[in-house]
Write a protein that holds these residues in place. Structure first.
Motif, PDB file in Angstrom:
ATOM      1  N   VAL A  18       0.892  -1.060  -0.002  1.00  0.00           N
ATOM      2  CA  VAL A  18      -0.083  -0.181  -0.193  1.00  0.00           C
ATOM      3  C   VAL A  18       0.452   1.140   0.054  1.00  0.00           C
ATOM      4  CG1 VAL A  18      -1.621   1.117   1.405  1.00  0.00           C
ATOM      5  CG2 VAL A  18      -1.813  -0.981   0.894  1.00  0.00           C
ATOM      6  N   ASN A  19       1.566   1.172   0.496  1.00  0.00           N
ATOM      7  CA  ASN A  19       3.253   2.628   0.208  1.00  0.00           C
ATOM      8  C   ASN A  19       3.318   2.837  -0.744  1.00  0.00           C
ATOM      9  OD1 ASN A  19       2.294   3.374   3.392  1.00  0.00           O
ATOM     10  ND2 ASN A  19       3.972   2.041   4.295  1.00  0.00           N
ATOM     11  N   GLU A  20       3.930   1.387  -1.163  1.00  0.00           N
ATOM     12  CA  GLU A  20       4.144   1.363  -2.527  1.00  0.00           C
ATOM     13  C   GLU A  20       3.630   1.912  -3.896  1.00  0.00           C
ATOM     14  OE1 GLU A  20       7.346   1.355  -5.353  1.00  0.00           O
ATOM     15  OE2 GLU A  20       7.605   1.566  -3.188  1.00  0.00           O
ATOM     16  N   VAL A  21       2.189   1.699  -3.218  1.00  0.00           N
ATOM     17  CA  VAL A  21       1.245   2.587  -4.093  1.00  0.00           C
ATOM     18  C   VAL A  21       1.176   3.378  -4.129  1.00  0.00           C
ATOM     19  CG1 VAL A  21      -1.506   1.962  -4.875  1.00  0.00           C
ATOM     20  CG2 VAL A  21      -0.051  -0.381  -3.883  1.00  0.00           C
ATOM     21  N   ILE A  22       0.772   3.916  -3.292  1.00  0.00           N
ATOM     22  CA  ILE A  22       0.286   5.614  -2.617  1.00  0.00           C
ATOM     23  C   ILE A  22       1.925   6.820  -2.625  1.00  0.00           C
ATOM     24  CG2 ILE A  22       0.598   7.186  -0.719  1.00  0.00           C
ATOM     25  CD1 ILE A  22      -0.458   5.246   1.275  1.00  0.00           C
ATOM     26  N   ALA A  27       3.763   9.692  -7.060  1.00  0.00           N
ATOM     27  CA  ALA A  27       4.951  10.207  -8.819  1.00  0.00           C
ATOM     28  C   ALA A  27       4.358  10.541  -9.589  1.00  0.00           C
ATOM     29  CB  ALA A  27       5.254   9.185  -8.864  1.00  0.00           C
ATOM     30  N   LEU A  28       2.738   9.548  -9.937  1.00  0.00           N
ATOM     31  CA  LEU A  28       1.720  10.002 -11.187  1.00  0.00           C
ATOM     32  C   LEU A  28       1.517  10.919 -11.381  1.00  0.00           C
ATOM     33  CD1 LEU A  28       0.787   6.535 -11.954  1.00  0.00           C
ATOM     34  CD2 LEU A  28       1.895   7.865 -13.051  1.00  0.00           C
ATOM     35  N   LYS A  29       1.065  12.105 -10.105  1.00  0.00           N
ATOM     36  CA  LYS A  29       0.156  13.407 -10.180  1.00  0.00           C
ATOM     37  C   LYS A  29       1.237  14.255 -10.615  1.00  0.00           C
ATOM     38  CE  LYS A  29      -4.328  12.696  -9.240  1.00  0.00           C
ATOM     39  NZ  LYS A  29      -4.763  12.876 -10.231  1.00  0.00           N
ATOM     40  N   GLY A  30       2.475  14.373 -10.675  1.00  0.00           N
ATOM     41  CA  GLY A  30       3.886  15.361 -10.884  1.00  0.00           C
ATOM     42  C   GLY A  30       4.297  15.506  -9.404  1.00  0.00           C
TER      43      GLY A  30
END
Length: 78
Positions: A18-22, A27-30
Motif C-alpha cells: 500500500v505504501n508503494e502504491v501511494i 509520482a503520477l500526479k507529478g
C-alpha cells in the motif's frame, strides 16, 4: 519470534505494498514521492548465517583484490 504469524507476515506485506502504491500515485500526479522503508521483519538464524557467509566471502574477495588493506603492519617506523 513466536508472535510472528503467517497472518502478521501477510499484513506487513500488504502495508508495504500500500505504501508503494501511494508513492506511485504521488509520482503520477507529478509530486515527489517520499522514501518508503518496509516494515521490519524478524531476523532468523538462517538470515544470520547467510549474512555471515556473505560477509566472509566479501572479506575473502577484498583480501585477494586488495591484499595491502588486510595486512596490519606490526613494525611501525619509530
Amino acid at each position: 519470534m513466536s508472535e510472528w504469524t503467517p497472518e502478521l507476515e501477510r499484513l506487513t506485506d500488504l502495508y508495504d505494498l500500500v505504501n508503494e502504491v501511494i508513492r506511485v500515485l504521488v509520482a503520477l500526479k507529478g509530486g515527489k514521492p517520499g522514501s518508503s522503508k518496509p516494515l521490519p521483519r524478524p531476523v532468523t538464524a538462517l538470515d544470520r548465517a547467510r549474512a555471515r557467509r556473505r560477509q566472509s566471502r566479501h572479506r575473502s574477495l577484498v583480501a585477494r583484490v586488495l591484499p595491502h588493506t588486510t595486512q596490519h603492519s606490526s613494525t611501525s617506523p619509530a
